[in-house]
Write a protein that holds these residues in place. Structure first.
Motif, PDB file in Angstrom:
ATOM      1  N   GLU A 154      -3.667  -8.450  -0.492  1.00 22.28           N
ATOM      2  CA  GLU A 154      -3.932  -7.021  -0.340  1.00 22.28           C
ATOM      3  C   GLU A 154      -4.702  -6.524  -1.562  1.00 22.28           C
ATOM      4  N   ILE A 155      -5.859  -5.881  -1.339  1.00 21.04           N
ATOM      5  CA  ILE A 155      -6.692  -5.478  -2.474  1.00 21.04           C
ATOM      6  C   ILE A 155      -6.075  -4.342  -3.280  1.00 21.04           C
ATOM      7  N   GLY A 156      -5.024  -3.707  -2.738  1.00 18.26           N
ATOM      8  CA  GLY A 156      -4.331  -2.669  -3.484  1.00 18.26           C
ATOM      9  C   GLY A 156      -3.729  -3.195  -4.782  1.00 18.26           C
ATOM     10  N   LEU A 157      -3.495  -4.511  -4.844  1.00 22.76           N
ATOM     11  CA  LEU A 157      -2.959  -5.130  -6.055  1.00 22.76           C
ATOM     12  C   LEU A 157      -3.878  -4.913  -7.251  1.00 22.76           C
ATOM     13  N   LEU A 158      -5.191  -4.828  -6.996  1.00 19.85           N
ATOM     14  CA  LEU A 158      -6.158  -4.713  -8.086  1.00 19.85           C
ATOM     15  C   LEU A 158      -5.992  -3.401  -8.850  1.00 19.85           C
ATOM     16  N   ASN A 159      -5.657  -2.332  -8.149  1.00 19.24           N
ATOM     17  CA  ASN A 159      -5.414  -1.050  -8.831  1.00 19.24           C
ATOM     18  C   ASN A 159      -4.177  -1.127  -9.721  1.00 19.24           C
ATOM     19  N   LYS A 160      -3.216  -1.943  -9.295  1.00 19.79           N
ATOM     20  CA  LYS A 160      -1.968  -2.096 -10.050  1.00 19.79           C
ATOM     21  C   LYS A 160      -2.198  -2.785 -11.393  1.00 19.79           C
ATOM     22  N   ILE A 161      -3.185  -3.714 -11.440  1.00 22.32           N
ATOM     23  CA  ILE A 161      -3.410  -4.483 -12.670  1.00 22.32           C
ATOM     24  C   ILE A 161      -4.641  -4.020 -13.453  1.00 22.32           C
ATOM     25  N   LYS A 162      -5.304  -2.980 -12.958  1.00 19.24           N
ATOM     26  CA  LYS A 162      -6.542  -2.530 -13.597  1.00 19.24           C
ATOM     27  C   LYS A 162      -6.336  -2.178 -15.068  1.00 19.24           C
ATOM     28  N   SER A 163      -5.271  -1.429 -15.388  1.00 14.50           N
ATOM     29  CA  SER A 163      -5.038  -1.029 -16.775  1.00 14.50           C
ATOM     30  C   SER A 163      -4.732  -2.227 -17.658  1.00 14.50           C
ATOM     31  N   SER A 164      -4.037  -3.219 -17.104  1.00 13.81           N
ATOM     32  CA  SER A 164      -3.727  -4.432 -17.873  1.00 13.81           C
ATOM     33  C   SER A 164      -4.993  -5.219 -18.184  1.00 13.81           C
ATOM     34  N   ILE A 165      -5.919  -5.232 -17.235  1.00 13.21           N
ATOM     35  CA  ILE A 165      -7.192  -5.922 -17.457  1.00 13.21           C
ATOM     36  C   ILE A 165      -7.938  -5.279 -18.620  1.00 13.21           C
ATOM     37  N   GLU A 166      -7.877  -3.941 -18.684  1.00 10.53           N
ATOM     38  CA  GLU A 166      -8.524  -3.237 -19.797  1.00 10.53           C
ATOM     39  C   GLU A 166      -7.804  -3.525 -21.109  1.00 10.53           C
ATOM     40  N   ASN A 167      -6.469  -3.454 -21.092  1.00 10.36           N
ATOM     41  CA  ASN A 167      -5.680  -3.651 -22.312  1.00 10.36           C
ATOM     42  C   ASN A 167      -5.869  -5.044 -22.902  1.00 10.36           C
ATOM     43  N   LEU A 168      -5.976  -6.039 -22.035  1.00  9.56           N
ATOM     44  CA  LEU A 168      -6.093  -7.429 -22.482  1.00  9.56           C
ATOM     45  C   LEU A 168      -7.537  -7.851 -22.715  1.00  9.56           C
ATOM     46  N   GLY A 169      -8.476  -6.980 -22.372  1.00  4.76           N
ATOM     47  CA  GLY A 169      -9.888  -7.303 -22.580  1.00  4.76           C
ATOM     48  C   GLY A 169     -10.378  -8.451 -21.723  1.00  4.76           C
ATOM     49  N   TYR A 195      -9.353 -15.285  -5.051  1.00  3.71           N
ATOM     50  CA  TYR A 195      -9.307 -16.191  -3.903  1.00  3.71           C
ATOM     51  C   TYR A 195      -8.605 -15.445  -2.777  1.00  3.71           C
ATOM     52  N   CYS A 196      -9.363 -15.059  -1.750  1.00  2.00           N
ATOM     53  CA  CYS A 196      -8.821 -14.252  -0.659  1.00  2.00           C
ATOM     54  C   CYS A 196      -8.250 -15.137   0.437  1.00  2.00           C
ATOM     55  N   LEU A 197      -7.094 -14.758   0.928  1.00  2.00           N
ATOM     56  CA  LEU A 197      -6.449 -15.510   1.992  1.00  2.00           C
ATOM     57  C   LEU A 197      -6.832 -15.005   3.373  1.00  2.00           C
ATOM     58  N   LYS A 198      -7.445 -13.810   3.420  1.00  2.00           N
ATOM     59  CA  LYS A 198      -7.895 -13.275   4.698  1.00  2.00           C
ATOM     60  C   LYS A 198      -9.341 -12.792   4.529  1.00  2.00           C
ATOM     61  N   PRO A 199     -10.092 -12.714   5.632  1.00  2.00           N
ATOM     62  CA  PRO A 199     -11.489 -12.288   5.552  1.00  2.00           C
ATOM     63  C   PRO A 199     -11.629 -10.886   4.975  1.00  2.00           C
ATOM     64  N   LEU A 200     -12.662 -10.680   4.184  1.00  2.00           N
ATOM     65  CA  LEU A 200     -12.925  -9.377   3.582  1.00  2.00           C
ATOM     66  C   LEU A 200     -14.109  -8.708   4.266  1.00  2.00           C
ATOM     67  N   THR A 201     -13.974  -7.425   4.541  1.00  2.00           N
ATOM     68  CA  THR A 201     -15.083  -6.658   5.100  1.00  2.00           C
ATOM     69  C   THR A 201     -16.032  -6.279   3.968  1.00  2.00           C
ATOM     70  N   ALA A 202     -17.226  -5.810   4.343  1.00  2.00           N
ATOM     71  CA  ALA A 202     -18.183  -5.342   3.335  1.00  2.00           C
ATOM     72  C   ALA A 202     -17.601  -4.166   2.560  1.00  2.00           C
ATOM     73  N   LYS A 203     -16.900  -3.288   3.278  1.00  2.00           N
ATOM     74  CA  LYS A 203     -16.285  -2.127   2.634  1.00  2.00           C
ATOM     75  C   LYS A 203     -15.278  -2.557   1.581  1.00  2.00           C
ATOM     76  N   LYS A 219      -0.010 -16.054  -4.474  1.00  2.00           N
ATOM     77  CA  LYS A 219       0.040 -15.223  -3.271  1.00  2.00           C
ATOM     78  C   LYS A 219       1.357 -14.458  -3.130  1.00  2.00           C
ATOM     79  N   ASN A 220       2.384 -14.913  -3.839  1.00  2.00           N
ATOM     80  CA  ASN A 220       3.680 -14.236  -3.794  1.00  2.00           C
ATOM     81  C   ASN A 220       3.848 -13.225  -4.931  1.00  2.00           C
ATOM     82  N   GLY A 221       2.780 -13.055  -5.726  1.00  2.00           N
ATOM     83  CA  GLY A 221       2.836 -12.094  -6.821  1.00  2.00           C
ATOM     84  C   GLY A 221       3.390 -12.650  -8.120  1.00  2.00           C
ATOM     85  N   ASN A 222       3.693 -13.944  -8.157  1.00  2.00           N
ATOM     86  CA  ASN A 222       4.226 -14.553  -9.362  1.00  2.00           C
ATOM     87  C   ASN A 222       3.135 -14.715 -10.423  1.00  2.00           C
ATOM     88  N   ILE A 223       3.459 -14.338 -11.646  1.00  2.00           N
ATOM     89  CA  ILE A 223       2.505 -14.411 -12.749  1.00  2.00           C
ATOM     90  C   ILE A 223       2.671 -15.747 -13.461  1.00  2.00           C
TER      91      ILE A 223
END
Length: 356
Positions: free
Chosen positions: A109-124, A131-139, A249-253
């Motif tokens: 689910e691409i909603g996960l990316l919003n959840k980690i966006k701030s961490s990506i910034e903090n960690l540089g 790696y997508c498990l289901k097909p992605l639309t252009a949108k 895929k299960n959210g494990n870090i």
């Protein structure tokens, strides 16, 4: 007196049967006979004239041929006296300011990316691999890019299942509306919808095969990298796991999505918290010089490592797995490659380790 001076960007790596000479400026590597390494070592401390005194007439001709080869390949130059000895050698230190370089996400689910966006910034974090498990639309692809439009990320690489909507207009829409995606790979594609040309701002590939994460970790010549940054990282750190973080895929870090050990789940644990868990960085500084068999291999600084799939037979005093990557069919002691999948022992180990 004349001296041969090896350019500081030339890195000879000795193996049991031959040497690999890497040109860190041109990003190329070539194999050469083992005896050339001894000559290079001798030339570092002796003038050409003094070195030649140690050889008979027949051997002098061979040494001269090797010297001509070094000059022809532009691995160095000849000078009178040793005036150039005052020039410092190229530093093999590795510096990377980011706390994390790469993040690899097995995405449902691409909603996960919003959840980690701030961490990506903090960690540089500089590189995001999805790696997508289901097909992605252009949108959805455009939405992924827009999420990080003003991010510290240098780029995004996306692997997605191919689907019937992927055509030229689909790709053109991605091209016109994204800025961070630099690589787009559609797998499980029986027939490319059009011939991909270099007309887009990102690289585009269509892969026929079904792509599984368990296919990762292969050691093959086509994956070797002589980029100076990659080589220096391999000299000082683990060439696969250093400054990497993954979410399966299960959210494990994890340090890598294929590793068994988890350091929390993204639903309840931030990337920063997981990174500071004891043991998360335990493999970061395990270089190829410390891995059994690899430590003798001439390819050790241009090859990537794998700790998820190993032969699993050796551990060091700290309890770290220092055995050779399982998916390597190269024997440095014979200089020959074999298909690792045809080795019944390796196949048995792989099947026992396979987690997906």
């Amino acid at each position: 007196m004349t001296y041969f001076n090896l350019f500081s960007n030339i890195l000879p790596t000795k193996g049991p049967t031959r040497i690999l000479i890497s040109d860190l400026q041109r990003n190329t590597s070539e194999l050469h006979p083992l005896e050339l390494y001894e000559i290079i070592v001798e030339l570092k401390s002796h003038s050409i004239e003094d070195m030649m005194k140690n050889y008979d007439e027949a051997s002098k001709e061979i040494v001269q041929e090797y010297l001509n080869l070094l000059l022809e390949k532009e691995y160095g130059f000849i000078s009178k006296n040793d005036w150039d000895r005052n020039f410092p050698p190229l530093s093999h230190e590795y510096h990377e300011p980011s706390t994390i370089n790469h993040i690899f996400i097995e995405l449902e689910e691409i909603g996960l990316l919003n959840k980690i966006k701030s961490s990506i910034e903090n960690l540089g974090i500089r590189h995001l691999v999805i790696y997508c498990l289901k097909p992605l639309t252009a949108k959805e692809l455009i939405e992924i890019d827009n999420t990080f439009k003003t991010s510290v990320l240098s780029g995004i690489e996306i692997f997605s299942p191919f689907h019937k909507d992927v055509d030229l207009s689909f790709i053109q829409a991605i091209h016109q509306n994204t800025v961070r995606i630099y690589s787009l790979i559609f797998y499980n594609c029986s027939q490319p919808p059009f011939k991909a040309k270099n007309e887009f701002r990102f690289s585009l590939r269509f892969l026929k095969d079904e792509l599984q994460l368990s296919a990762c970790g292969k050691v093959e010549l086509k994956y070797f990298n002589t980029n100076i940054s990659k080589v220096l990282e391999a000299i000082n750190h683990n060439s696969c796991l250093h400054k990497k973080i993954g979410i399966d895929k299960n959210g494990n870090i994890k340090n890598c999505p294929l590793m068994l050990e988890s350091f929390g789940n993204i639903q309840t644990t931030s990337l920063e918290t997981a990174l500071n868990q004891p043991g998360f960085k335990k493999y970061w500084n395990l270089t190829k010089d410390s891995v059994e068999i690899c430590k003798d291999c001439e390819f050790r600084y241009v090859c990537t490592d794998c700790r998820a799939y190993t032969e699993g037979s050796d551990k060091n005093k700290a309890g770290l797995d220092i055995s050779k990557p399982l998916k390597c069919g190269y024997n440095p002691y014979t200089g020959k490659w074999k298909d690792w999948t045809k080795n019944p022992l390796k196949k048995k180990i792989f099947n026992s380790l396979k987690i997906r």
